[in-house]
Design a protein around this motif. Structure first.
Motif, PDB file in Angstrom:
ATOM      1  N   LEU A 658      -8.772   5.537   8.366  1.00  0.00           N
ATOM      2  CA  LEU A 658      -8.627   5.555   6.904  1.00  0.00           C
ATOM      3  C   LEU A 658      -9.831   6.202   6.236  1.00  0.00           C
ATOM      4  N   ILE A 668       3.150   2.484   1.874  1.00  0.00           N
ATOM      5  CA  ILE A 668       2.243   2.079   2.965  1.00  0.00           C
ATOM      6  C   ILE A 668       2.595   0.653   3.390  1.00  0.00           C
ATOM      7  N   ALA A 698      -7.048   1.602   2.162  1.00  0.00           N
ATOM      8  CA  ALA A 698      -5.633   1.991   2.144  1.00  0.00           C
ATOM      9  C   ALA A 698      -5.182   2.371   0.736  1.00  0.00           C
TER      10      ALA A 698
END
Length: 756
Positions: A658, A668, A698
């Motif tokens: 990430l 996601i 994220a």
């Protein structure tokens, strides 16, 4: 040298009584039992006969001297006082074994060294010639046993242990020693059955130890007839002419025995790798005409050569090599019981088991039990008469019903009588109706087992309707609904996957084991599945990545359906199957929302969510996991559904991946492990400690208007409150639990997170 000797015959623990009876029959006088030994007196001819014919002894020790011993000097001088020149040459080889402690000797190696020094000093010649040490094949093997201040010095006439007959050069993982196998056969009554012309079958024969020992008993073969090396061969007290006479007599008896019509002795083994080694052992024993070995499962072996033949079924079922295996053996014992009841009526059976509680699950009462030791493991020999009034199955029958069954059984076993052919009105012969298949009664459940079965059937009735309506063929049907039956049971199409939760230490292990066996007996009946399609595992508190570690290596995958996609599960090789059933609603939600979106699946495991996203029309999917094994599995899942294109699989540490990524995704999904310390990642991942950093990383990859779903199954997890200050956070746990997990609302927690 005296014409009579004191002899010690050693044996495995538990065989003393049988060995005493055998030794007396072979001529031992003044015989009495000791722990793992029999003691008596005999002449040289009897000593030779015991070496040649004892099926039960480990060693035949000829006592040279007994003397009191207070310290190491007493030991040395006591051994030195023996006339060793009467026993071996000065240039011979020697091995010394010492047992016991006390009298200032607490180290057996030191004790053996003192014995060796005394013998060597006694035999050393003026020129310096002296015996040397050979631990493998010495001319003489000397034993000294220290017992409560008395030293017992002996010569080993056997050499290598007598259980090593010489035929078993190839063996399985946990074979019985030959003399223990012989003892079990004797206790089971095989000498009597063989004398009556009976048959013998071993449905789990391994490499054929029971078969060969049974064949040698039936053919009157001395068990050590083919042995080449003996402990007395180079002994100066050896009488070759006497030994030759006894050996020739034994050879003549074996030839006469083998010339008789061979008895029906058969072995069956499920593992194909053991078939040829077993046949090789039979051939080396000279019993190829008597013994045949075939490949076959316990549930299908057919022991009867003809309807009137009777005999003995004998076996040593596996004990289980790993934690949880004992539970898996329940169905093996049940299958064995079914075959005995179905195909071995009026036979006798002997089951040697390290798990007597499992022996009770065969559905047949044992009329006698004997205790044995297999090495350090206590075992039971269950002796069974396969008669209807010994069956513990189905409904209880009245004496009149049992008599009717016996009469019917006798009728069924009479030779077929040709019947007059019948014709229909057109003149064509009428085919007789096929005989009905034999009915095998199901094992009667205990009261607790029946209660458990009732609960399973109730759950199945409710959930199967929902599953059929939703197009789901894999779901949880039971999850510790009854606290005393602590397990999770999942259906995967026509397979049953059982995970036993280890009982707390406050629960009596025997009670926990009995309840487990009750439950396992109930599962096939309640769910109407074959026992062979029930997979059992034990689930303990997990640390690190233990739940993902390989448990087996069968490599067998089963295809299941969920929401219009096909997925591969592996029910045997890992604790988890490759499909987390509780996340089904989340996967279906992702499928509905994925159309036209770029989907990112972090900690993807076998990428089942990615398959659903692709099914829902995702523009692309990216799946990230550290495990190559699971990414290969993910690739197979995607390929199975025709989604190989535009679906990227990335191997790596999610946090590091990430940080390096610059791509954006509209959808996601994150389902992280509670804890991970893989060697392939930097540091350690802890979901409670690290979830804020994970979600921030994220969310940085979430496209405007996108949705991130976050879920985990850590029961004590608490989402950091300040996340709500930066993002729109909605807990959706209740919306992500299907009816099959409604009884366990804490199976996981889930959140929907979007940008503010």
């Amino acid at each position: 040298m005296s014409d009579r000797f004191e002899l010690f015959l050693t044996c495995p623990k538990g065989l003393e009584g049988l060995l005493l009876e055998e030794a007396v029959g072979l001529g031992l006088e003044e015989a009495r039992e000791h722990t793992s030994a029999v003691r008596g007196s005999a002449d040289m001819e009897t000593a030779y006969r015991l070496c040649l014919w004892s099926r039960l002894a480990n060693r035949v020790l000829l006592v040279l001297k007994r003397f009191p011993m207070k310290d190491a000097e007493d030991l040395y001088h006591g051994v030195l006082d023996v006339d060793w020149q009467d026993h071996m040459l000065a240039d011979g080889t020697l091995a010394v074994e010492f047992s016991g402690h006390g009298s200032g000797i607490d180290n057996t190696h030191f004790g053996a060294l003192k014995v060796k020094d005394a013998i060597v000093d006694k035999l050393r010649t003026p020129s310096g010639e002296r015996p040397s040490i050979d631990k493998l094949n010495p001319d003489l093997r000397i034993h000294l046993r220290l017992d409560r201040g008395e030293a017992i010095l002996s010569l080993d006439l056997s050499g290598h242990s007598l259980h090593q007959r010489g035929y078993r050069l190839q063996q399985g993982a946990a074979p019985l020693k030959e003399n223990l196998a012989a003892a079990i056969l004797i206790r089971a009554g095989w000498p009597r059955i063989a004398a009556e012309g009976g048959a013998l079958a071993d449905p789990m024969c391994g490499v054929g130890t029971f078969l060969v020992e049974a064949g040698m008993i039936a053919a009157d073969m001395a068990p050590n007839l083919r042995r080449q090396q003996w402990g007395f061969t180079a002994w100066l007290g050896h009488v070759p002419a006497l030994w030759k006479k006894l050996h020739e007599e034994a050879s003549e008896r074996a030839a006469a025995g083998l010339a008789k019509p061979p008895l029906w002795i058969r072995g069956y083994e499920a593992d194909p790798r053991l078939i040829q080694p077993g046949r090789n052992n039979v051939e080396r024993a000279g019993l190829s005409e008597w013994i045949k070995i075939y490949q076959g499962e316990v549930a299908t072996f057919e022991p009867r050569p003809d309807q009137n033949q009777k005999g003995l079924v004998i076996c040593n079922p596996p004990y289980g090599e790993r934690l949880g295996d004992e539970a898996s053996l329940l169905y093996l014992y049940q299958n064995l019981g079914e075959r005995l009841r179905q195909a071995c009526l009026n036979w006798e059976a002997a089951v040697f088991t390290g798990a007597p509680d499992l022996g009770k699950r065969m559905g047949i009462r044992s009329h006698k039990q004997y205790s044995f030791w297999n090495g350090a493991l206590p075992c039971k020999l269950l002796l069974i008469k396969v008669l209807p009034d010994q069956f513990v199955t189905g409904e209880r029958r009245t004496p009149e019903q049992r008599q009717a069954e016996r009469e019917q059984s006798a009728y069924d076993q009479t030779p077929d009588v040709p019947q007059e052919r019948q014709y229909n009105k057109n003149g064509n012969p009428i085919k007789p109706a096929p005989a009905p298949a034999p009915v095998v009664e199901q094992a009667r459940l205990s009261e607790g087992g029946q209660m458990f079965a009732n609960r399973l059937q109730k759950n199945l009735k409710l959930l199967s309707k929902w599953a059929k309506r939703e197009g789901v063929d894999c779901y949880r049907v039971y999850d510790a609904d009854m606290p005393e039956y602590s397990m999770a049971i999942d259906l995967y199409h026509d397979w049953v996957h059982v995970q036993e939760y280890v009982a707390p230490k406050s629960i009596d292990p025997e009670k926990a084991s009995a309840r487990l066996f009750d439950a396992l007996a109930a599962i096939p009946q309640a769910l109407n599945v074959d026992k062979s399609r029930v997979i059992i595992k034990r689930r303990e508190r997990q640390s690190g990545t233990k739940q993902y570690e390989r448990q087996s290596a069968q490599g067998k995958f089963t295809e299941v359906n969920e929401g219009g996609v096909k997925l591969l599960v592996n029910l045997t090789d890992y604790l988890d199957t490759g499909l987390f059933l509780d996340h089904r609603p989340m996967r279906l939600r992702i499928q509905k929302e994925a159309a036209g979106k770029r989907f990112l699946n972090l900690f993807c495991y076998t990428a089942t969510a990615s398959v659903h996203a692709a099914k829902g029309g995702a523009r692309s999917t990216t799946s990230v996991d550290l495990s190559k094994t699971y990414l290969d599995w993910a690739r197979r899942n995607l390929s199975l559904n025709g989604f190989s294109d535009k679906n990227r699989l990335e191997q790596g540490d999610v946090m590091a991946w990430l940080e390096a990524s610059r791509d954006e995704y509209e959808l996601i999904f994150i389902d992280p492990p509670t804890f991970s310390n893989s060697k392939r990642m930097e540091g350690v991942f802890d979901v409670q400690r690290d979830h804020v950093q994970l979600l921030d990383l994220a969310m940085a990859r979430l496209a405007p208007g996108g949705v991130l779903y976050f879920s985990n199954n850590f029961r004590k997890f608490q989402l950091e409150e300040n996340l709500a200050e930066r993002y729109a956070v909605e807990e959706i746990t209740a919306k992500t639990i299907d009816p099959d997990f409604a009884r366990n609302s804490k199976i996981h927690r889930a959140w929907k997170i979007t940008a503010r």
